[in-house]
Design an enzyme around this catalytic site. Structure first.
Site, PDB file in Angstrom:
ATOM      1  N   ASP A  84       0.791  -1.240   0.000  1.00 16.21           N
ATOM      2  CA  ASP A  84       0.000   0.000   0.000  1.00 16.21           C
ATOM      3  C   ASP A  84       0.820   1.285   0.000  1.00 16.21           C
ATOM      4  O   ASP A  84       0.263   2.380   0.098  1.00 16.21           O
ATOM      5  CB  ASP A  84      -0.968   0.057   1.201  1.00 16.21           C
ATOM      6  CG  ASP A  84      -1.849  -1.167   1.278  1.00 16.21           C
ATOM      7  OD1 ASP A  84      -2.182  -1.696   0.198  1.00 16.21           O
ATOM      8  OD2 ASP A  84      -2.176  -1.601   2.392  1.00 16.21           O
ATOM      9  N   HIS A 290      29.806   9.347  -7.546  1.00 21.24           N
ATOM     10  CA  HIS A 290      28.355   9.365  -7.336  1.00 21.24           C
ATOM     11  C   HIS A 290      28.004   8.950  -5.911  1.00 21.24           C
ATOM     12  O   HIS A 290      27.120   8.127  -5.684  1.00 21.24           O
ATOM     13  CB  HIS A 290      27.626   8.507  -8.373  1.00 21.24           C
ATOM     14  CG  HIS A 290      27.451   9.202  -9.697  1.00 21.24           C
ATOM     15  ND1 HIS A 290      26.885   8.607 -10.798  1.00 21.24           N
ATOM     16  CD2 HIS A 290      27.779  10.463 -10.094  1.00 21.24           C
ATOM     17  CE1 HIS A 290      26.869   9.470 -11.805  1.00 21.24           C
ATOM     18  NE2 HIS A 290      27.410  10.600 -11.400  1.00 21.24           N
ATOM     19  N   ASP A 307      26.742  18.133  -5.331  1.00 27.02           N
ATOM     20  CA  ASP A 307      26.232  17.994  -6.699  1.00 27.02           C
ATOM     21  C   ASP A 307      24.736  17.778  -6.573  1.00 27.02           C
ATOM     22  O   ASP A 307      24.285  16.698  -6.178  1.00 27.02           O
ATOM     23  CB  ASP A 307      26.924  16.792  -7.375  1.00 27.02           C
ATOM     24  CG  ASP A 307      26.523  16.618  -8.834  1.00 27.02           C
ATOM     25  OD1 ASP A 307      25.536  17.254  -9.273  1.00 27.02           O
ATOM     26  OD2 ASP A 307      27.192  15.833  -9.538  1.00 27.02           O
ATOM     27  N   ASP A 318      21.644  20.641 -12.985  1.00 26.32           N
ATOM     28  CA  ASP A 318      22.704  19.715 -12.562  1.00 26.32           C
ATOM     29  C   ASP A 318      23.928  20.571 -12.226  1.00 26.32           C
ATOM     30  O   ASP A 318      24.686  20.949 -13.117  1.00 26.32           O
ATOM     31  CB  ASP A 318      23.001  18.724 -13.702  1.00 26.32           C
ATOM     32  CG  ASP A 318      24.034  17.685 -13.306  1.00 26.32           C
ATOM     33  OD1 ASP A 318      24.418  17.631 -12.113  1.00 26.32           O
ATOM     34  OD2 ASP A 318      24.472  16.926 -14.194  1.00 26.32           O
ATOM     35  N   HIS A 397      36.226  11.017 -15.269  1.00 27.28           N
ATOM     36  CA  HIS A 397      34.935  11.092 -15.973  1.00 27.28           C
ATOM     37  C   HIS A 397      34.978  12.067 -17.143  1.00 27.28           C
ATOM     38  O   HIS A 397      35.960  12.760 -17.377  1.00 27.28           O
ATOM     39  CB  HIS A 397      33.794  11.432 -15.007  1.00 27.28           C
ATOM     40  CG  HIS A 397      33.935  12.749 -14.282  1.00 27.28           C
ATOM     41  ND1 HIS A 397      33.695  13.956 -14.875  1.00 27.28           N
ATOM     42  CD2 HIS A 397      34.276  13.028 -12.984  1.00 27.28           C
ATOM     43  CE1 HIS A 397      33.870  14.922 -13.988  1.00 27.28           C
ATOM     44  NE2 HIS A 397      34.233  14.382 -12.829  1.00 27.28           N
ATOM     45  N   HIS A 401      27.558  16.264 -20.589  1.00 28.83           N
ATOM     46  CA  HIS A 401      26.441  15.422 -21.047  1.00 28.83           C
ATOM     47  C   HIS A 401      25.266  16.345 -21.340  1.00 28.83           C
ATOM     48  O   HIS A 401      25.192  17.458 -20.819  1.00 28.83           O
ATOM     49  CB  HIS A 401      26.078  14.356 -19.999  1.00 28.83           C
ATOM     50  CG  HIS A 401      25.748  14.900 -18.633  1.00 28.83           C
ATOM     51  ND1 HIS A 401      24.536  15.468 -18.338  1.00 28.83           N
ATOM     52  CD2 HIS A 401      26.484  14.987 -17.503  1.00 28.83           C
ATOM     53  CE1 HIS A 401      24.533  15.858 -17.067  1.00 28.83           C
ATOM     54  NE2 HIS A 401      25.714  15.600 -16.535  1.00 28.83           N
ATOM     55  N   HIS A 408      20.893  13.064 -17.277  1.00 30.67           N
ATOM     56  CA  HIS A 408      21.730  12.654 -18.421  1.00 30.67           C
ATOM     57  C   HIS A 408      20.739  12.488 -19.565  1.00 30.67           C
ATOM     58  O   HIS A 408      20.163  11.431 -19.756  1.00 30.67           O
ATOM     59  CB  HIS A 408      22.492  11.362 -18.118  1.00 30.67           C
ATOM     60  CG  HIS A 408      23.555  11.555 -17.069  1.00 30.67           C
ATOM     61  ND1 HIS A 408      24.359  10.552 -16.619  1.00 30.67           N
ATOM     62  CD2 HIS A 408      23.947  12.657 -16.381  1.00 30.67           C
ATOM     63  CE1 HIS A 408      25.196  11.028 -15.687  1.00 30.67           C
ATOM     64  NE2 HIS A 408      24.960  12.299 -15.532  1.00 30.67           N
ATOM     65  N   GLU A 431      31.705  20.122 -16.571  1.00 29.95           N
ATOM     66  CA  GLU A 431      31.946  19.710 -15.194  1.00 29.95           C
ATOM     67  C   GLU A 431      33.295  19.014 -14.969  1.00 29.95           C
ATOM     68  O   GLU A 431      33.344  17.849 -14.583  1.00 29.95           O
ATOM     69  CB  GLU A 431      30.819  18.802 -14.712  1.00 29.95           C
ATOM     70  CG  GLU A 431      30.447  17.651 -15.650  1.00 29.95           C
ATOM     71  CD  GLU A 431      29.335  16.761 -15.056  1.00 29.95           C
ATOM     72  OE1 GLU A 431      29.502  16.320 -13.904  1.00 29.95           O
ATOM     73  OE2 GLU A 431      28.336  16.518 -15.752  1.00 29.95           O
ATOM     74  N   TYR A 435      40.187  14.533  -8.446  1.00 26.09           N
ATOM     75  CA  TYR A 435      39.906  13.657  -7.306  1.00 26.09           C
ATOM     76  C   TYR A 435      41.159  12.863  -6.948  1.00 26.09           C
ATOM     77  O   TYR A 435      41.756  12.223  -7.822  1.00 26.09           O
ATOM     78  CB  TYR A 435      38.783  12.663  -7.644  1.00 26.09           C
ATOM     79  CG  TYR A 435      37.601  13.309  -8.348  1.00 26.09           C
ATOM     80  CD1 TYR A 435      36.517  13.800  -7.627  1.00 26.09           C
ATOM     81  CD2 TYR A 435      37.589  13.440  -9.746  1.00 26.09           C
ATOM     82  CE1 TYR A 435      35.440  14.409  -8.277  1.00 26.09           C
ATOM     83  CE2 TYR A 435      36.534  14.041 -10.399  1.00 26.09           C
ATOM     84  CZ  TYR A 435      35.459  14.531  -9.662  1.00 26.09           C
ATOM     85  OH  TYR A 435      34.409  15.129 -10.319  1.00 26.09           O
ATOM     86  N   ARG A 453      34.751  19.260  -7.937  1.00 28.46           N
ATOM     87  CA  ARG A 453      34.082  19.311  -9.248  1.00 28.46           C
ATOM     88  C   ARG A 453      33.355  20.653  -9.308  1.00 28.46           C
ATOM     89  O   ARG A 453      32.813  21.103  -8.289  1.00 28.46           O
ATOM     90  CB  ARG A 453      33.089  18.144  -9.405  1.00 28.46           C
ATOM     91  CG  ARG A 453      32.331  18.149 -10.716  1.00 28.46           C
ATOM     92  CD  ARG A 453      31.710  16.792 -11.093  1.00 28.46           C
ATOM     93  NE  ARG A 453      30.674  16.343 -10.194  1.00 28.46           N
ATOM     94  CZ  ARG A 453      30.831  15.372  -9.299  1.00 28.46           C
ATOM     95  NH1 ARG A 453      31.993  14.747  -9.180  1.00 28.46           N
ATOM     96  NH2 ARG A 453      29.848  15.012  -8.516  1.00 28.46           N
ATOM     97  N   GLU A 455      30.535  22.342 -11.719  1.00 22.55           N
ATOM     98  CA  GLU A 455      29.625  21.948 -12.806  1.00 22.55           C
ATOM     99  C   GLU A 455      28.589  23.028 -13.059  1.00 22.55           C
ATOM    100  O   GLU A 455      27.871  23.433 -12.144  1.00 22.55           O
ATOM    101  CB  GLU A 455      28.920  20.636 -12.431  1.00 22.55           C
ATOM    102  CG  GLU A 455      27.851  20.226 -13.429  1.00 22.55           C
ATOM    103  CD  GLU A 455      27.256  18.861 -13.142  1.00 22.55           C
ATOM    104  OE1 GLU A 455      27.176  18.479 -11.963  1.00 22.55           O
ATOM    105  OE2 GLU A 455      26.870  18.176 -14.108  1.00 22.55           O
TER     106      GLU A 455
HETATM  107  N1  GLY Z   1      24.935  14.526 -11.205  1.00 27.40           N
HETATM  108  C1  GLY Z   1      25.583  13.614 -12.054  1.00 27.40           C
HETATM  109  C2  GLY Z   1      26.406  14.307 -13.034  1.00 27.40           C
HETATM  110  O1  GLY Z   1      26.939  15.344 -12.744  1.00 27.40           O
HETATM  111  O2  GLY Z   1      26.500  13.922 -14.144  1.00 27.40           O
HETATM  112 MN    MN Z   2      26.396  16.341 -14.672  1.00 22.25          MN
HETATM  113 MN    MN Z   3      26.079  16.731 -11.407  1.00 24.27          MN
END
Ligand code: GLY
Ligand code: MN
Ligand code: MN
Length: 484
Positions: A84, A290, A307, A318, A397, A401, A408, A431, A435, A453, A455
């Site tokens: 429920d 993440h 983030d 983002d 990374h 994106h 994303h 971004e 690290y 980071r 971004e």
């Molecule tokens: N928040 C995930 C990224 O920055 O792509």
């Molecule tokens: Mn991002």
């Molecule tokens: Mn992000």
């Protein structure tokens, strides 16, 4: 006589009158009901009664481009986390993009209509149900699909399977994303099979099934003026929340307190929900890309990486900002931060129509590599480090994106095997980061546990670009002024 004529006459009159009254009553009742049907979308009810015209314009654009195709989109269902108890509902992005409808269990079918060049919008809906609505809230029902969402036809959702073969008859091909839900897949394959059998010995074959994702992805990649307005609002609210946190965070607070504050600021200022799980990462946690545990105490001397982005009307921001838990960046934190900021600012400066995302990524990486070399973190030549991806130890990374309804977002990154050029109306992130993992042994002590980071959300314009998240401070002097 056996048959008492006057009495029978009287009886007839009475019965006739009664029937007449009855008819009037039921007419009155049904009028009231249908009136209720309309009124149930009035101002005092739970659901929206008007939706913007751009949802229909998107269906028009889609069907103008694919006039002989049928499209089937299944909306999100309720997902249960306990008996429920449902997870918060969010409509599937493509479904929302084409309808504006936020209700579970609905399906949208678009089909070519017999009038040349025209098409039909058909919605399958949860039917109105007084008792269920008393528990879980108002439903639009079939009438709502017609009145509010401009469907040409609407049916209860349990008629989906039965109606589908007939509906698909006019289509040369069917766009449907197979593999998301086995039950629906089976219904659609069965409908196509019924349709195929109806072709008899005509020699025609079953309509091919194609994936609608790239078609919708291409539409959603280019943001319309209305979408840009919404994204500006999501980014502004989110950037202001980051700025507020720069004033409010104190050593000793838990990461989840900061997360709760973010949720409060997003919701209070107009976001319906978060766009993705917020990352609130202090100290060593900032090196986990993440990280989402968000459950440790923040310590003076550490960095805090946040983030987080709120969602307005299904469009997400983002944004990442990194700042000291205490009042000031340490010396090694300052050097590292300035490096990431330089990389990010140069990438923003090079953004304009015609540039490609891999070019931006290459530039971000090169600036970072030069920095890693001058900080003594890496040895060798810039080109060799880039070619062999040695810098991924500190920058693992990508730089960008697409951003939109999904954090994303959809949209192809390459066309015909080549990275595509940026064009006005696209929104994406820049971004870069740096690290140093806690267990990286060959790094000077003062760089350990540093995770940075920065971004921002970037709209490509005719002349260059606009930073939608610019209200979030990012220079060291601006940040330290807020931390004082
Ligand atoms: N928040 C995930 C990224 O920055 O792509
Ligand atoms: Mn991002
Ligand atoms: Mn992000």
């Amino acid at each position: 006589p056996f048959f008492d004529y006057p009495l029978a006459m009287t009886e007839c009159v009475i019965i006739g009158f009664w029937t007449f009254v009855n008819k009037k009553i039921s007419l009155f009742l049904s009028l009231r009901l249908s009136l209720r049907g309309q009124l149930s979308y009035g101002a005092h009810d739970m659901v929206a009664t008007k939706i913007p015209g751009y949802f229909k314009s998107r269906r028009d654009a889609l069907m103008k481009k694919h006039p002989s195709s049928a499209f089937i989109f299944c909306g999100a269902k309720e997902n249960y986390r306990n008996p429920d108890v449902t997870f918060p509902f969010r409509q599937e992005s493509n479904f929302y993009y084409l309808t504006g409808l936020q209700e579970a269990e609905a399906s949208l079918v678009l089909i070519p209509s017999s009038t040349k060049g025209d098409y039909k919008t058909i919605l399958f809906m949860l039917p109105k149900d007084r008792e269920k609505e008393m528990w879980t809230g108002e439903r639009y029902g079939v009438e709502g699909a017609l009145q509010v969402f401009g469907a040409d036809e609407a049916y209860p959702c349990d008629e989906f399977e039965k109606k589908l073969p007939e509906l698909l008859k006019t289509a040369d091909q069917v766009y449907y994303r197979i593999g998301l839900d086995e039950t629906i897949d089976r219904k659609i394959l069965a409908a196509l099979e019924v349709f195929r059998r109806s072709l008899g010995r005509s020699g025609k074959s079953m309509a091919p099934i194609l994936d609608p994702n790239s078609v919708l992805g291409e539409m959603r990649l280019f943001k319309s003026p209305e979408e840009i307005e919404i994204m500006k609002s999501a980014c502004s609210i989110s950037a202001q929340a980051h700025k507020t946190l720069m004033k409010e965070v104190k050593p000793g607070m838990n990461e989840f307190e900061v997360e709760a504050l973010l949720n409060y600021l997003f919701r209070k200022n107009g976001c319906q929900r978060i766009g993705y799980g917020s990352i609130v990462a202090g100290g060593k946690n900032s090196t986990c890309l993440h990280y989402t545990f968000n459950n440790e105490v923040l310590k003076d001397g550490d960095l805090l990486l946040i983030d987080a982005g709120g969602e307005v009307d299904y469009y997400s921001a983002d944004i990442t900002r990194t700042f000291p838990v205490g009042k000031k960046f340490s010396e090694s934190q300052t050097k590292s931060y300035e490096l990431v900021l330089k990389s990010q600012l140069e990438c923003i400066a090079m953004t304009r129509p015609g540039v490609k995302l891999p070019e931006i990524h290459k530039h971000a990486s090169e600036v970072l590599i030069d920095g890693f070399l001058s900080l003594g973190l890496l040895k060798g030549s810039r080109s060799e480090i880039f070619e062999k991806a040695i810098h991924k130890r500190f920058y693992p990374h990508n730089t960008s994106h697409w951003l939109g309804m999904d954090v994303h977002d959809v949209g192809l990154y390459s066309l015909n095997g080549e990275p595509r050029e940026l064009k006005p109306g696209m929104v994406f992130t820049i971004e870069p980061g740096f690290y140093v993992q806690p267990n990286d042994r060959d790094v000077a002590e003062e760089y350990k546990n540093i995770g940075i980071r920065i971004e921002d959300d970037i709209l490509v314009t005719q002349q260059g670009c606009e930073v939608l998240s610019k209200e979030a401070p990012k220079s060291i002097s601006d940040i330290e002024a807020l931390r004082a």
